[in-house]
Design a protein around this motif. Structure first.
Motif, mmCIF file in Angstrom:
data_model
loop_
_atom_site.group_PDB
_atom_site.id
_atom_site.type_symbol
_atom_site.label_atom_id
_atom_site.label_comp_id
_atom_site.label_asym_id
_atom_site.label_seq_id
_atom_site.Cartn_x
_atom_site.Cartn_y
_atom_site.Cartn_z
ATOM 1 N N ARG A 36 0.407 -19.760 -10.755
ATOM 2 C CA ARG A 36 1.775 -19.258 -10.881
ATOM 3 C C ARG A 36 2.356 -18.929 -9.505
ATOM 4 O O ARG A 36 3.524 -19.230 -9.233
ATOM 5 C CB ARG A 36 1.807 -18.015 -11.757
ATOM 6 N N ILE B 238 7.311 -17.927 -17.122
ATOM 7 C CA ILE B 238 6.071 -18.641 -16.805
ATOM 8 C C ILE B 238 6.144 -20.081 -17.296
ATOM 9 O O ILE B 238 5.735 -21.016 -16.596
ATOM 10 C CB ILE B 238 4.861 -17.919 -17.439
ATOM 11 N N SER C 144 -1.009 -12.492 -14.945
ATOM 12 C CA SER C 144 -0.373 -13.762 -14.582
ATOM 13 C C SER C 144 0.337 -13.691 -13.236
ATOM 14 O O SER C 144 1.047 -14.614 -12.853
ATOM 15 C CB SER C 144 0.647 -14.155 -15.663
#
Length: 651
Positions: free
Chosen positions: A495, A407, A445
C-alpha cells in the motif's frame, strides 16, 4: 580505553533502582537470587513508608485498575531483550535516501528495541489496536505452552515462537489478556514521546472503559486531553437493539502543560468560512520598571515594518541598541544587540531560530516579531476566533467503507476494517511542526503512512513515519491471500509503495513534489547478531573455547551488524548511511561523522588515520579484526593523537 557494546536493550529495572537509590538510599538492601548470588534489591515496605506521612499498614484496598497479570506485564515492560532489527533492502523503497521506516515484528519487542534510539523523539503516536471483540486477534508473547492446553485457541505462531490467539469471551482471562497486552506496550511507548508529544488510540465500546483506566495510570489523569467520538459510515449490526454508529479515539499528552492547543477546527467547516476570522493583537514592547533587563542579538535580516531608516543607538531609553540599527528593504542591515525589560525573550529567540516564521506559544497563540518605527520590538499575535476549538464529535471523515474504497483504488486487498486516510490526517494536523516523527505500532494496512505522505504533499511538510506490524498470516480463504498477500505486513508495504506513486502522480504539477519522501526502509525483527557467549562469556568452557571462531553468528551481514550497532548507540534508523572503500576495507559512515564502522575480518591498519581524519564521534570494529594486540594498541594511540574525542568501541 576501548569499550565493548552491550548489544541489548536497556534494563529499565536497574535504571529505576538507581534513581530510587539516589532519592531514598535507606530503602536499598541485598537479597539472594535463585542461584544464591547476592544482588541489590529494594525494601518495598520501607519505600512505601518513605513516601507516606502516616504509618503504612498492609491494607490492599485502594483506587486503581487491577487485573490478573498486571504485575507480570509491568515486569516484562522493564526487562531488556536481546532481539535486534535486520535491514531488508529488497523490500524497501529508496533505502539510502528515505527517512521513513517500516518494521516487521512483534510491536512490543520493536518498542523495546527502539527505546534508546527514539527516547523522547516521537511527536505523535496513533494506534488502532485490536478492539477485543471476541473476533480479533490478541498478541500472546513468548508462547510456550503445550498445544493440548490451547486447542480452543485458533491462531498462528511466527518464527520467533510468538503467537496470536483469538480471544473469545470463553477465555477466563478475556479482559485480563487484552489489558496486559495494551499495558506493557503503552508503558514502553510513553517514553518515546517528546515532552510535548501526544498519543491517539482508536477503540470501541468493548474496552473503551478499561483503556481509559490503563491510560490514566500510564500517562496520568492530568494528561488526558479528549475523548473523541468518531461517527463511522455504516457496518451496523442489524440484529442489535441499538444501531451503533460511533467509535472512539482517546488522546493523552506526554505532559499536558507542554502540549500546544491544536490549530484544528471542525472538519465540516469549509476553509473559506467566515468563521476563520483572525484577531490581530499588536503589542509594543515597552520598558517596565519591575521587569528584569533582557538582552538578545537581532541578526542581519531580522524583519522590520519600516522600509529604510536608522534607529540611533539609545542609552537612557528602553529598549536601546548596542549600535545604530540600520533598516534597509524592511530588514536589519547588520546585526545589533537590543536590551529591554521584555520578559518573553525565549519566544523571540524561538522566532529567530525558526527563520522568522510564525511561532506558537504555550497557549497556542501564533506570534511573529518586527522592529517598529519607534525602535521597539513589536509582537504580532494571531488568534483565530475558533482556533483550538477541536470538537469531541468527529464527523465527515469517513469510516471503514470509505477506507476500504481507498485501499481498493490502489488495487490492494485488505479484508479487515482499516481507518480512512482523512481521519488520520485530521489527527496529524493537531501537531504544529511539519517535520516531526509519527509512530504507528499497530499499522495494519499502513493508513498512517499513507496519511503522512498525503499531508506532506499538501503542505510541503517533512513528517517522518515509523510503521510497525506483526507479519500476521492472512486466512487462506481470504481475498488478500488469494491476491498473493501471505501476511498483513506484505499488504502494508505494498500500500505504501502504491500510495506514494499515486500521490506523486496526482501532484505532478506542484512545486517541490519531486522532493516528497515516498520511500521507506524495511527492517525485520530477529534474534541478536551475537552468539550467546557474547552476553555470558563466563559460561564459555575449555571444551568449546576453540569451536567458536567468532562471537558473531555466521549468517549475519555487515548491514545486520551496522543496524544493531546504530540501535545500541542510540542513533536513529533513518540517518543517512554512506559506504566507502578504504585500503580494501568496507567502511560505513553514518550521518557524516556520527558513527564510522568497519566489520571486516582483517582490517588494514592504514585505514585508522583515514577514519580519524573524519573526526567521528564514535567508531566501531569487530573485536577479532586485528591480527595482534600491537595493532589494537596502535589503534588507540592513533586516535588519541588524531581524534582524541572519538569513542572507540568493539563488538
Amino acid at each position: 580505553m576501548i569499550e565493548k557494546l552491550k548489544m541489548q536493550t536497556p534494563n529499565i529495572t536497574e535504571q529505576n533502582m538507581e534513581q530510587i537509590a539516589k532519592l531514598f538510599p535507606n530503602v536499598m538492601t541485598e537479597t539472594q537470587d535463585k542461584n544464591g548470588e547476592v544482588q541489590k534489591a529494594i525494601d518495598f515496605d520501607l519505600l512505601k513508608q518513605s513516601l507516606s506521612s502516616v504509618l503504612v499498614d498492609d491494607a490492599d484496598e485502594r483506587y486503581r485498575l487491577d487485573w490478573p497479570g498486571k504485575k507480570a506485564a509491568l515486569l516484562k515492560a522493564n526487562t531488556p531483550v536481546t532481539k535486534t532489527l535486520r535491514p531488508c533492502r529488497d523490500d524497501s523503497v529508496n533505502f539510502d535516501s528515505t527517512e521513513n521506516v517500516y518494521i516487521e515484528g512483534d510491536n512490543f519487542e520493536v518498542l523495546k528495541i527502539l527505546q534508546e534510539s527514539y527516547l523522547g523523539k516521537i511527536k505523535m503516536i496513533y494506534i488502532d489496536p485490536p478492539y477485543n471483540t471476541g473476533k480479533d486477534f490478541i498478541y500472546k508473547d513468548n508462547f510456550a505452552a503445550k498445544k493440548a492446553d490451547y486447542e480452543e485457541e485458533l491462531g498462528t505462531t511466527d518464527e520467533e515462537e510468538n503467537k496470536l490467539f483469538r480471544n473469545t469471551d470463553t477465555n477466563g482471562r478475556f479482559h485480563s489478556d487484552w489489558l496486559s497486552m495494551m499495558y506493557e506496550r503503552l508503558v514502553v511507548a510513553r517514553d518515546l514521546l517528546t515532552e510535548d508529544g501526544v498519543i491517539f488510540i482508536s477503540i470501541d465500546d468493548n474496552e473503551v472503559h478499561n483503556l481509559r483506566g490503563v491510560c490514566d495510570e500510564v500517562f496520568g489523569e492530568e494528561n488526558f486531553l479528549i475523548h473523541f467520538s468518531w461517527r463511522t459510515d455504516g457496518n451496523f449490526d442489524n440484529q442489535a437493539k441499538f444501531k451503533k454508529c460511533h467509535e472512539y479515539i482517546l488522546s493523552y499528552a506526554k505532559d499536558e502543560q507542554y502540549f500546544l492547543a491544536p490549530p484544528v477546527i471542525d472538519p465540516s467547516v469549509p476553509n473559506d468560512s467566515k468563521l476563520y476570522k483572525n484577531e490581530i493583537i499588536n503589542t509594543i514592547v515597552k520598558n517596565g520598571p519591575k521587569n528584569p533587563v533582557s538582552s538578545v542579538v537581532l541578526p542581519k535580516g531580522f524583519p522590520a515594518n519600516i522600509d529604510e531608516t536608522i534607529i540611533e543607538k539609545r542609552v537612557t531609553q528602553w529598549p536601546h541598541y548596542s549600535q545604530d540599527a540600520v533598516i534597509k528593504n524592511g530588514k536589519l542591515f547588520e546585526e545589533v544587540e537590543i536590551k529591554s525589560g521584555w520578559s518573553s525573550k525565549s519566544l523571540l529567540i524561538d522566532f529567530i531560530k525558526n527563520k522568522y516564521k510564525v511561532v506558537t506559544d504555550i497557549k497556542g497563540q501564533s506570534s511573529r516579531f518586527v522592529i517598529s518605527p519607534t525602535g521597539a520590538i513589536e509582537v504580532i499575535k494571531e488568534r483565530s476566533t475558533i482556533q483550538s476549538h477541536v470538537i469531541s464529535s468527529l464527523e465527515n471523515l469517513g469510516g471503514p467503507q470509505k477506507a476500504g474504497a481507498e485501499i481498493k483504488s490502489l488495487e490492494v486487498v485488505f479484508d479487515d476494517y482499516p481507518k480512512p486516510v482523512e481521519l488520520v490526517q485530521y489527527l496529524c494536523k493537531m501537531i504544529y511542526r511539519s517535520d516531526d516523527i509519527i509512530l504507528d505500532f499497530f499499522s495494519g494496512s499502513a493508513t498512517t503512512a499513507h496519511a503522512v505522505m498525503q499531508l506532506n504533499a499538501e503542505d510541503n511538510g517533512n513528517r517522518k513515519f515509523i510503521m510497525v506490524q506483526l507479519p500476521e498470516a492472512t486466512d487462506e480463504k481470504s481475498e488478500a491471500y488469494k491476491a498473493g498477500y501471505k501476511n498483513i505486513a506484505e499488504i502494508g508495504k505494498e500500500r505504501i509503495r502504491r500510495a506514494g506513486t499515486k500521490i506523486v502522480e496526482d501532484n505532478q504539477n506542484k512545486i517541490g513534489i519531486d522532493k516528497l519522501d515516498i520511500g521507506f526502509r524495511v527492517y525485520k525483527t530477529g534474534s541478536s547478531n551475537m552468539e550467546e557467549v557474547y552476553y555470558h562469556p563466563e559460561q564459555l568452557s575449555q571444551d568449546n573455547l576453540f569451536s567458536l571462531a567468532s562471537n558473531i553468528k555466521e549468517e549475519r551481514t555487515p548491514d545486520d551488524l551496522l543496524t544493531q550497532v546504530i540501535l545500541d548507540l542510540g542513533l536513529e534508523l533513518n540517518l543517512p548511511i554512506e559506504e566507502r572503500t578504504m585500503h580494501s576495507n568496507n567502511v560505513f559512515i553514518v550521518q557524516t561523522n556520527a558513527l564510522v564502522a568497519c566489520f571486516d575480518d582483517n582490517i588494514n591498519i592504514k585505514i585508522i588515520d583515514e577514519v580519524a581524519q573524519l573526526k567521528p564521534f564514535k567508531v566501531v570494529f569487530k573485536d577479532g579484526s586485528f591480527s595482534n594486540s600491537k595493532d589494537r594498541i596502535n589503534l588507540e594511540e592513533r586516535f588519541k593523537r588524531l581524534s582524541p574525542e572519538t569513542l572507540i568501541t568493539v563488538i
